[in-house]
Design a protein around this motif. Structure first.
Motif, mmCIF file in Angstrom:
data_model
loop_
_atom_site.group_PDB
_atom_site.id
_atom_site.type_symbol
_atom_site.label_atom_id
_atom_site.label_comp_id
_atom_site.label_asym_id
_atom_site.label_seq_id
_atom_site.Cartn_x
_atom_site.Cartn_y
_atom_site.Cartn_z
ATOM 1 N N MET A 1 -39.866 23.102 -82.102
ATOM 2 C CA MET A 1 -38.813 23.659 -82.949
ATOM 3 C C MET A 1 -37.444 23.147 -82.518
ATOM 4 O O MET A 1 -36.637 22.750 -83.357
ATOM 5 C CB MET A 1 -38.838 25.184 -82.918
ATOM 6 C CG MET A 1 -37.788 25.815 -83.813
ATOM 7 S SD MET A 1 -37.929 25.344 -85.560
ATOM 8 C CE MET A 1 -39.203 26.456 -86.086
ATOM 9 N N GLU B 1 -34.890 20.862 -84.756
ATOM 10 C CA GLU B 1 -33.496 21.262 -84.990
ATOM 11 C C GLU B 1 -32.530 20.167 -84.552
ATOM 12 O O GLU B 1 -31.532 19.908 -85.228
ATOM 13 C CB GLU B 1 -33.212 22.584 -84.273
ATOM 14 C CG GLU B 1 -33.925 23.754 -84.934
ATOM 15 C CD GLU B 1 -33.938 25.029 -84.095
ATOM 16 O OE1 GLU B 1 -33.608 24.970 -82.876
ATOM 17 O OE2 GLU B 1 -34.296 26.086 -84.649
ATOM 18 N N LEU C 1 -48.061 19.340 -87.178
ATOM 19 C CA LEU C 1 -48.158 20.465 -88.107
ATOM 20 C C LEU C 1 -49.406 20.349 -88.977
ATOM 21 O O LEU C 1 -50.149 21.316 -89.163
ATOM 22 C CB LEU C 1 -46.920 20.538 -89.009
ATOM 23 C CG LEU C 1 -45.704 21.236 -88.455
ATOM 24 C CD1 LEU C 1 -44.503 21.011 -89.366
ATOM 25 C CD2 LEU C 1 -45.964 22.712 -88.276
ATOM 26 N N ASP D 1 -47.571 27.406 -87.582
ATOM 27 C CA ASP D 1 -46.450 27.659 -88.479
ATOM 28 C C ASP D 1 -45.153 27.384 -87.716
ATOM 29 O O ASP D 1 -45.163 27.048 -86.533
ATOM 30 C CB ASP D 1 -46.490 29.082 -89.038
ATOM 31 C CG ASP D 1 -46.432 30.149 -87.947
ATOM 32 O OD1 ASP D 1 -45.963 29.863 -86.826
ATOM 33 O OD2 ASP D 1 -46.864 31.280 -88.220
ATOM 34 N N PHE D 2 -44.041 27.565 -88.407
ATOM 35 C CA PHE D 2 -42.768 27.215 -87.805
ATOM 36 C C PHE D 2 -42.463 28.051 -86.563
ATOM 37 O O PHE D 2 -41.923 27.549 -85.593
ATOM 38 C CB PHE D 2 -41.630 27.319 -88.827
ATOM 39 C CG PHE D 2 -41.614 26.164 -89.774
ATOM 40 C CD1 PHE D 2 -41.180 24.917 -89.355
ATOM 41 C CD2 PHE D 2 -42.037 26.306 -91.086
ATOM 42 C CE1 PHE D 2 -41.171 23.832 -90.217
ATOM 43 C CE2 PHE D 2 -42.033 25.230 -91.948
ATOM 44 C CZ PHE D 2 -41.600 23.992 -91.514
ATOM 45 N N GLU D 3 -42.804 29.329 -86.571
ATOM 46 C CA GLU D 3 -42.551 30.162 -85.402
ATOM 47 C C GLU D 3 -43.378 29.713 -84.203
ATOM 48 O O GLU D 3 -42.903 29.727 -83.073
ATOM 49 C CB GLU D 3 -42.806 31.635 -85.715
ATOM 50 C CG GLU D 3 -41.668 32.310 -86.450
ATOM 51 C CD GLU D 3 -40.306 32.108 -85.762
ATOM 52 O OE1 GLU D 3 -40.168 32.391 -84.549
ATOM 53 O OE2 GLU D 3 -39.373 31.647 -86.444
ATOM 54 N N MET E 1 -44.144 26.839 -83.476
ATOM 55 C CA MET E 1 -43.570 25.594 -82.956
ATOM 56 C C MET E 1 -42.641 25.837 -81.771
ATOM 57 O O MET E 1 -42.383 24.942 -80.990
ATOM 58 C CB MET E 1 -42.825 24.850 -84.061
ATOM 59 C CG MET E 1 -43.728 24.252 -85.105
ATOM 60 S SD MET E 1 -42.838 23.527 -86.498
ATOM 61 C CE MET E 1 -41.807 22.318 -85.692
#
Length: 134
Positions: A23, A27, A59, A66-68, A70
């Motif tokens: 993540m 970012e 992914l 999922d994104f969380e 990550m």
């Protein structure tokens, strides 16, 4: 001419450390509008390049990621599909230009592998465009 002429120093280059999460890497890529970013380890050595594709493949191929989730996966666990070879600051121009032909940027290291910065292909092209006349 020495390759240091084209060097964009580490202080002016966005890079990530090998200990950050997927993540955080995503970012950083988004914040800097990059599609790939150099990775350095805790000792400051260049260890590779992370691309958007590396994140997307992880992914796609990870069940229920999922994104969380990550946030819990370090980038050191990602398979990297692109390998941007580095060049030593003392290398000759021909070696650097050979790498730049296939890479958007060439990571530059010292004799101990410590990351010094990058040479961008666009800067090389701009130089030769400005300095080569018919």
């Amino acid at each position: 001419m020495q390759i240091s002429y084209f060097l964009l120093p580490k202080e002016q280059v966005a890079y990530i450390t090998s200990s950050i999460s997927m993540m955080e890497a995503m970012e950083d890529l988004e914040r800097h509008h990059y599609t790939a970013i150099p990775i350095i380890d805790e000792e400051g050595k260049y260890v590779g390049t992370l691309s958007e594709g590396d994140l997307l493949w992880k992914l796609k191929n990870s069940f229920n990621l999922d994104f969380e989730a990550m946030r819990d996966i370090p980038i050191s666990q990602l398979q990297r599909r692109v390998h941007n070879e580095s060049v030593e600051i003392t290398a000759n121009m021909e070696d650097m230009l050979t790498l730049a032909a296939d890479q958007n940027f060439v990571p530059v290291v010292d004799s101990m592998g410590i990351f010094l910065g990058i040479i961008r292909r666009k800067d090389i092209i701009a130089y030769y465009t400005d300095n080569i006349t018919d």
